[in-house]
Design an enzyme around this catalytic site. Structure first.
Site, mmCIF file in Angstrom:
data_model
loop_
_atom_site.group_PDB
_atom_site.id
_atom_site.type_symbol
_atom_site.label_atom_id
_atom_site.label_comp_id
_atom_site.label_asym_id
_atom_site.label_seq_id
_atom_site.Cartn_x
_atom_site.Cartn_y
_atom_site.Cartn_z
ATOM 1 N N ASP A 159 -10.478 3.003 -3.311
ATOM 2 C CA ASP A 159 -11.111 1.770 -2.793
ATOM 3 C C ASP A 159 -12.558 1.649 -3.265
ATOM 4 O O ASP A 159 -13.319 2.622 -3.214
ATOM 5 C CB ASP A 159 -11.129 1.794 -1.258
ATOM 6 C CG ASP A 159 -9.737 1.711 -0.672
ATOM 7 O OD1 ASP A 159 -8.751 1.657 -1.435
ATOM 8 O OD2 ASP A 159 -9.625 1.706 0.567
ATOM 9 N N ASP A 162 0.832 -1.195 0.000
ATOM 10 C CA ASP A 162 0.000 0.000 0.000
ATOM 11 C C ASP A 162 0.877 1.259 0.000
ATOM 12 O O ASP A 162 2.110 1.175 0.075
ATOM 13 C CB ASP A 162 -0.911 -0.058 1.246
ATOM 14 C CG ASP A 162 -2.312 0.439 0.949
ATOM 15 O OD1 ASP A 162 -2.467 1.273 0.046
ATOM 16 O OD2 ASP A 162 -3.249 0.005 1.647
HETATM 17 C C1 GLA Z 1 -6.063 1.193 1.678
HETATM 18 C C2 GLA Z 1 -6.207 0.182 0.558
HETATM 19 C C3 GLA Z 1 -7.307 -0.795 0.930
HETATM 20 C C4 GLA Z 1 -6.964 -1.496 2.235
HETATM 21 C C5 GLA Z 1 -6.714 -0.471 3.330
HETATM 22 C C6 GLA Z 1 -6.150 -1.101 4.599
HETATM 23 O O1 GLA Z 1 -7.175 1.998 1.787
HETATM 24 O O2 GLA Z 1 -6.486 0.825 -0.660
HETATM 25 O O3 GLA Z 1 -7.498 -1.732 -0.113
HETATM 26 O O4 GLA Z 1 -5.823 -2.285 2.034
HETATM 27 O O5 GLA Z 1 -5.808 0.541 2.905
HETATM 28 O O6 GLA Z 1 -5.873 -0.171 5.593
#
Ligand code: GLA
Length: 407
Positions: A203, A145
């Protein structure tokens, strides 16, 4: 002397070749984030592994469990990253052994800064040490990430390359999923940096589309990205994806039905089964990773049929590895076309509008000059033969056809 020379050359070639065959088709599996957020533990993950096998999901191709954020318990006195001992009392290696014993692979999560998105220990400046640790646990995949990292693209390239190199040096094949949400156009550089897939958007939330129009893709972090918002971004990028390097438009929503948690935030109040089925069809056509995120221990029959349709999965996993191209985009519907390795063609028709429509498509308009047997992959039957299709498509439904040339 000669013997040593040849074995050294051989070892070198093996080393260089290592990793070249990773992610030949889009990865499939199940990810912890949307269902559990960071409330994960070894008991639940083992139960999910059992359910992936008993439900038939594993057999259908969902062969990874991806542990997302929330597993970390800091670092020990030698700076080795460790799991939270309350959540994972037996350790991650034991969990990996369990998951492997079921014929599945195990993914893990970290971040290219000091802390992850949910505030846990991450890997910046510990890339080699963490990659070694992941390899020693027999991890197969890393979602990496980008929370807490600088905005600019050059730093992102460097940080992802640092982890990719560390994984390569770990001597275990560990697929690297780049997750900087498309903000720095990773489709242009992530493969070169050493990633096998890259998220293309913010997301996904459990909704059809955002109620407000985003003026730029990154606004979706704030507005909450629905299936359509993400599809419209990702479908324009299909030229950048192929064998060994995939666009990742985030998880499948089927079966979540507006559950509380990350997918339920920012307007994620749930979708209809028609909409969940559309997402499955469109993700299959775009050669996207198929990553379920619902509770597979208790899913209903409709969700099973959506996630485990063999013919639809075959479109996604086709060996040619060519994602669909959008052939028609008008206000009310889209048509996508995807070539397949045996010469068949997959066609998807998405009704974007709020009403049922009668749609006619003429295959010759897409350069398909033959006569085709038309198989409807959701009805699971051959519905006709010819050069065109004419029928009704429900609001938000996607028809999915496999065309086979015939006399
Ligand atoms: C980000 C990522 C998500 C998830 C969260 C976890 O938002 O894009 O897919 O992995 O972090 O904290």
């Amino acid at each position: 002397m000669k013997k040593y020379f040849f074995s050294a050359v051989f070892c070198c070639l093996v080393y260089l070749g290592k990793g070249q065959n990773m992610a030949q088709t889009p990865p499939m599996g199940w990810m912890t984030w949307n269902y559990f957020a960071d409330n994960i533990n070894e008991k639940d993950i083992k139960e999910i592994a059992d359910a992936l096998v008993s439900s038939g999901m594993a057999k259908a191709g969902y062969n990874h469990i991806f542990i997302d954020d929330g597993w970390q318990g800091g670092r020990d006195n030698r700076n080795n990253i460790i799991p939270d001992p309350m959540k994972f009392p037996s350790g991650i290696k034991a969990l990996a052994d369990y998951v492997h014993s079921k014929g599945l692979k195990l993914g893990i999560y970290s971040d290219a800064a000091s802390l992850t998105c949910a505030g846990y220990t991450a890997s910046l400046n510990f890339e080699q040490q963490d990659a070694k640790t992941f390899a020693s646990w027999d991890i197969d995949y890393l979602k990496y990430d980008y929370c807490g990292a600088p905005e600019d693209t050059e730093t992102a390239k460097k940080r992802y390359a640092a982890m990719a190199n560390a994984l390569r040096e770990s001597k275990r094949e560990i697929v690297l999923g780049v997750c900087e949400w498309g903000d720095r156009q990773p489709w242009l550089w992530a493969k070169e940096a050493g990633g096998q897939l890259w998220r293309t958007t913010a997301d996904i939330r459990d909704k059809w589309k955002s109620s407000q129009l985003a003026s730029k893709p990154s606004d979706l972090h704030r507005l909450g990205a629905g299936i359509m918002d993400i599809y419209d971004i990702n479908v324009e990028l299909t030229q950048y994806a192929g064998t060994g390097g995939w666009n990742d438009p985030d998880m499948l929503m089927a079966g979540l039905y507006g559950k509380k948690g990350p997918s339920g935030e920012l307007g994620g109040k749930g979708c209809t089964d028609v909409e969940y089925r559309s997402q499955m069809s469109l993700w299959a056509m775009m050669s996207s990773p198929l990553i379920a995120s619902n509770d597979v221990r208790t899913m209903n029959e409709v969700t099973k049929r959506i996630l485990m349709n063999k013919e639809v999965i075959a479109i996604n996993q086709d060996a040619l590895g060519k994602p669909a191209v959008r052939k028609i985009k008008i206000e009310t519907y889209d048509v996508l076309m995807k070539p397949l390795s045996n010469g068949d063609i997959a066609i998807a028709i998405l009704n974007r509008s709020d009403k049922t429509q009668t749609i006619k498509i003429n295959l010759e308009a897409f350069g398909l000059t033959g006569n085709y047997l038309i198989n409807d992959l959701w009805l699971n039957k051959m519905i006709g033969k010819g050069k065109s299709w004419n029928g009704t498509v429900e609001s938000h439904e996607t028809k999915l056809f496999r065309l086979q040339a015939s006399k």
